[in-house]
Scaffold this motif. Sequence first.
Motif, PDB file in Angstrom:
ATOM      1  N   GLY A 126      -0.719   4.738 -49.962  1.00  0.00           N
ATOM      2  CA  GLY A 126      -1.885   5.612 -49.847  1.00  0.00           C
ATOM      3  C   GLY A 126      -2.890   5.132 -48.824  1.00  0.00           C
ATOM      4  O   GLY A 126      -4.102   5.301 -49.002  1.00  0.00           O
ATOM      5  N   LYS A 127      -2.416   4.527 -47.749  1.00  0.00           N
ATOM      6  CA  LYS A 127      -3.294   3.988 -46.705  1.00  0.00           C
ATOM      7  C   LYS A 127      -3.211   4.858 -45.454  1.00  0.00           C
ATOM      8  O   LYS A 127      -2.393   5.781 -45.368  1.00  0.00           O
ATOM      9  N   ASN A 128      -4.041   4.505 -44.443  1.00  0.00           N
ATOM     10  CA  ASN A 128      -4.055   5.285 -43.209  1.00  0.00           C
ATOM     11  C   ASN A 128      -4.120   4.363 -41.991  1.00  0.00           C
ATOM     12  O   ASN A 128      -4.894   4.577 -41.070  1.00  0.00           O
ATOM     13  N   VAL A 129      -3.327   3.312 -41.998  1.00  0.00           N
ATOM     14  CA  VAL A 129      -3.267   2.402 -40.850  1.00  0.00           C
ATOM     15  C   VAL A 129      -2.562   3.130 -39.705  1.00  0.00           C
ATOM     16  O   VAL A 129      -1.492   3.713 -39.896  1.00  0.00           O
ATOM     17  N   GLN A 130      -3.144   3.084 -38.517  1.00  0.00           N
ATOM     18  CA  GLN A 130      -2.658   3.873 -37.394  1.00  0.00           C
ATOM     19  C   GLN A 130      -1.807   3.086 -36.403  1.00  0.00           C
ATOM     20  O   GLN A 130      -0.855   3.622 -35.841  1.00  0.00           O
ATOM     21  N   PHE A 131      -2.129   1.808 -36.184  1.00  0.00           N
ATOM     22  CA  PHE A 131      -1.402   1.067 -35.155  1.00  0.00           C
ATOM     23  C   PHE A 131      -1.594  -0.436 -35.354  1.00  0.00           C
ATOM     24  O   PHE A 131      -2.375  -0.890 -36.206  1.00  0.00           O
ATOM     25  N   VAL A 132      -0.876  -1.193 -34.528  1.00  0.00           N
ATOM     26  CA  VAL A 132      -1.006  -2.653 -34.479  1.00  0.00           C
ATOM     27  C   VAL A 132      -1.453  -3.014 -33.069  1.00  0.00           C
ATOM     28  O   VAL A 132      -0.924  -2.486 -32.083  1.00  0.00           O
ATOM     29  N   LEU A 153      -3.843  -5.521 -47.522  1.00  0.00           N
ATOM     30  CA  LEU A 153      -5.059  -6.336 -47.467  1.00  0.00           C
ATOM     31  C   LEU A 153      -6.074  -5.843 -46.431  1.00  0.00           C
ATOM     32  O   LEU A 153      -7.221  -6.286 -46.440  1.00  0.00           O
ATOM     33  N   SER A 154      -5.650  -4.934 -45.540  1.00  0.00           N
ATOM     34  CA  SER A 154      -6.549  -4.502 -44.470  1.00  0.00           C
ATOM     35  C   SER A 154      -7.445  -3.349 -44.917  1.00  0.00           C
ATOM     36  O   SER A 154      -7.016  -2.443 -45.625  1.00  0.00           O
ATOM     37  N   ASP A 155      -8.702  -3.411 -44.463  1.00  0.00           N
ATOM     38  CA  ASP A 155      -9.638  -2.311 -44.701  1.00  0.00           C
ATOM     39  C   ASP A 155      -9.851  -1.490 -43.427  1.00  0.00           C
ATOM     40  O   ASP A 155     -10.662  -0.561 -43.412  1.00  0.00           O
ATOM     41  N   LYS A 156      -9.130  -1.850 -42.388  1.00  0.00           N
ATOM     42  CA  LYS A 156      -9.289  -1.165 -41.105  1.00  0.00           C
ATOM     43  C   LYS A 156      -8.159  -0.154 -40.921  1.00  0.00           C
ATOM     44  O   LYS A 156      -7.228  -0.097 -41.723  1.00  0.00           O
ATOM     45  N   GLU A 157      -8.236   0.609 -39.839  1.00  0.00           N
ATOM     46  CA  GLU A 157      -7.187   1.574 -39.532  1.00  0.00           C
ATOM     47  C   GLU A 157      -6.164   0.982 -38.567  1.00  0.00           C
ATOM     48  O   GLU A 157      -5.398   1.717 -37.950  1.00  0.00           O
ATOM     49  N   TYR A 158      -6.181  -0.320 -38.433  1.00  0.00           N
ATOM     50  CA  TYR A 158      -5.207  -0.977 -37.570  1.00  0.00           C
ATOM     51  C   TYR A 158      -4.983  -2.408 -38.077  1.00  0.00           C
ATOM     52  O   TYR A 158      -5.762  -2.934 -38.879  1.00  0.00           O
ATOM     53  N   ILE A 159      -3.911  -3.002 -37.592  1.00  0.00           N
ATOM     54  CA  ILE A 159      -3.597  -4.396 -37.916  1.00  0.00           C
ATOM     55  C   ILE A 159      -3.847  -5.223 -36.673  1.00  0.00           C
ATOM     56  O   ILE A 159      -3.300  -4.935 -35.599  1.00  0.00           O
ATOM     57  N   ASP A 160      -4.674  -6.244 -36.802  1.00  0.00           N
ATOM     58  CA  ASP A 160      -5.044  -7.079 -35.658  1.00  0.00           C
ATOM     59  C   ASP A 160      -4.413  -8.464 -35.811  1.00  0.00           C
ATOM     60  O   ASP A 160      -3.858  -8.812 -36.857  1.00  0.00           O
ATOM     61  N   PHE A 161      -4.533  -9.266 -34.760  1.00  0.00           N
ATOM     62  CA  PHE A 161      -3.995 -10.629 -34.763  1.00  0.00           C
ATOM     63  C   PHE A 161      -4.526 -11.429 -35.942  1.00  0.00           C
ATOM     64  O   PHE A 161      -3.798 -12.187 -36.583  1.00  0.00           O
ATOM     65  N   ASP A 162      -5.826 -11.250 -36.261  1.00  0.00           N
ATOM     66  CA  ASP A 162      -6.445 -12.019 -37.347  1.00  0.00           C
ATOM     67  C   ASP A 162      -5.903 -11.627 -38.724  1.00  0.00           C
ATOM     68  O   ASP A 162      -6.092 -12.367 -39.692  1.00  0.00           O
TER      69      ASP A 162
END
Length: 523
Positions: free
Chosen positions: A405-411, A441-450
């Motif tokens: 149920g998430k909305n992550v768009q890109f890495v 674990l992410s609250d953002k719409e993308y996955i970053d290096f951190d």
Amino acid sequence: MIVRKVNDVCRKDNVKVMLRKSGSVRLVPANSMLSMITFFASEGDEIEIIVEGDSCISSMEEIKKIFLEDLKQINDESGTYELLKNTSIAYEEIFNSIAVGIIATDENGIITIFNKASERITGFSLDKAIGKNINEVMTDIDVSQVLRFGSEFLNKKYVIGEKTLFINITPIYAGGRITGSLVVFQDFPQIEYLEGELKRSRKLDKAFDIIVGNSGKLKDALTVASKAAETDSTVIIRGESGTGKELVANAIHYSSKRRDKPFIRVNCAAIPSALLESELFGHEKGAFTGAITQKIGKFELADGGSIFLDEIGDIPIEIQVKLLRVLQDKEFERVGGIRTIKVDVRIIAATNKNLEEAMKNGTFREDLYYRLNVIPIFLPSLRDRKEDIPVLVEHFIKKLNKKLGKNVQFVTNKAIKALIKYDWPGNIRELENLIERCITLSDKEYIDFDDLPSYIKNVKDSKDDEVIYLGDNYDIEKMENYEYKIIKAALSRYKSFNKAGKALGLTHKTVAAKARKFHLVEN
């Protein structure tokens, strides 16, 4: 006894000893166990002995003694005669009924086994092939590295006439040393090659859409799988854990003519060995304690369709005998039953184990291996197809967004680069689990290096790692000296020209040539 004693004479006098039944044209090497098993002579049969070599006259006297004196001392009260007769017939049937070519050689590359499929594919008859060096039959096949160093060639491409062959060459061990080689090959006349690489003009069935990736190694494997789906031949899928073997098995079934029939999955490693026989073949009521009702086994459930035997390398040796019968005759009895049950089942097996090593250790039957290894498919590890990581990441993001149920768009590019640097010992399964963790674990719409775990963020670029430390005050040596050190280090670590070549980005022939140049191996 014959094989052992003849082999001693061959080694001592450097001769070749062949046997032939009177009236036959077929020659059989007398120092090869595989050949002698398929060469059965009854009492009273006339046998011709042919000895070739510089010391053939003196050697012939020793060989005659073996046959005329030593054999007479054998007491057959134990039924050895009948056992050998039945074994001979069984081996003949097994080798000649397998759809792939099987050639076995001795330690000098002399052919000792040559089945009917080998005759069909190469155009050589059994009588003309037995006793010849394999290079005389398949001119570009070199088994010397296998015989000398135990290196394996898996899924090697070879073109003979208009046919494209996929060839596996593995060493045969006995008494802890290499005593020959086994060449297993399958012809695919429809596959075309362009500039040494597979021309992938073949359109895969939609069932293969579940497998994500565009790398050449993956497409090669899927092309073979697609061809296999058009037949009922047994398939064995090999590759490290997490490479997607079950997905390929699924695609093979659902793109085959059996697609509307059952597809039964069995994880052989997950079922306790005491229960595995009942799980596969079923049992009758009262067959053992707790068998209060009759149970239908997986093979019966798969009748008309396909059965996927995952982790087949973990099947206990005592159950392998019964499995061999199902592969050969498509029949079995339930545990505790007396009625023979016939089934029409296509078998797809998979393993991450080295079956050749298991045969050498006595934990996997040789005859079962040949039965399974009709069409081998080798899936590459993720570290060998890193160009697929971006498209796999995109695929998993779409899949896991729905699940979580998430909305992550890109890495981000920095994160993708870090993922590509990592070696992925857990392969695609590890990558999917990592993406799920990051999305969760992410609250953002993308996955970053951190967002990546530290063990991935801390991987350095290979170019930043110093392979050879020269020191602060050093003299530059000749390139040849560095070359010597690198080749020596690679051979010390990988133990074979083939594996060392892959690590260095060189062909095994180049590594072999340089090793001989630097006297790292005998010429």
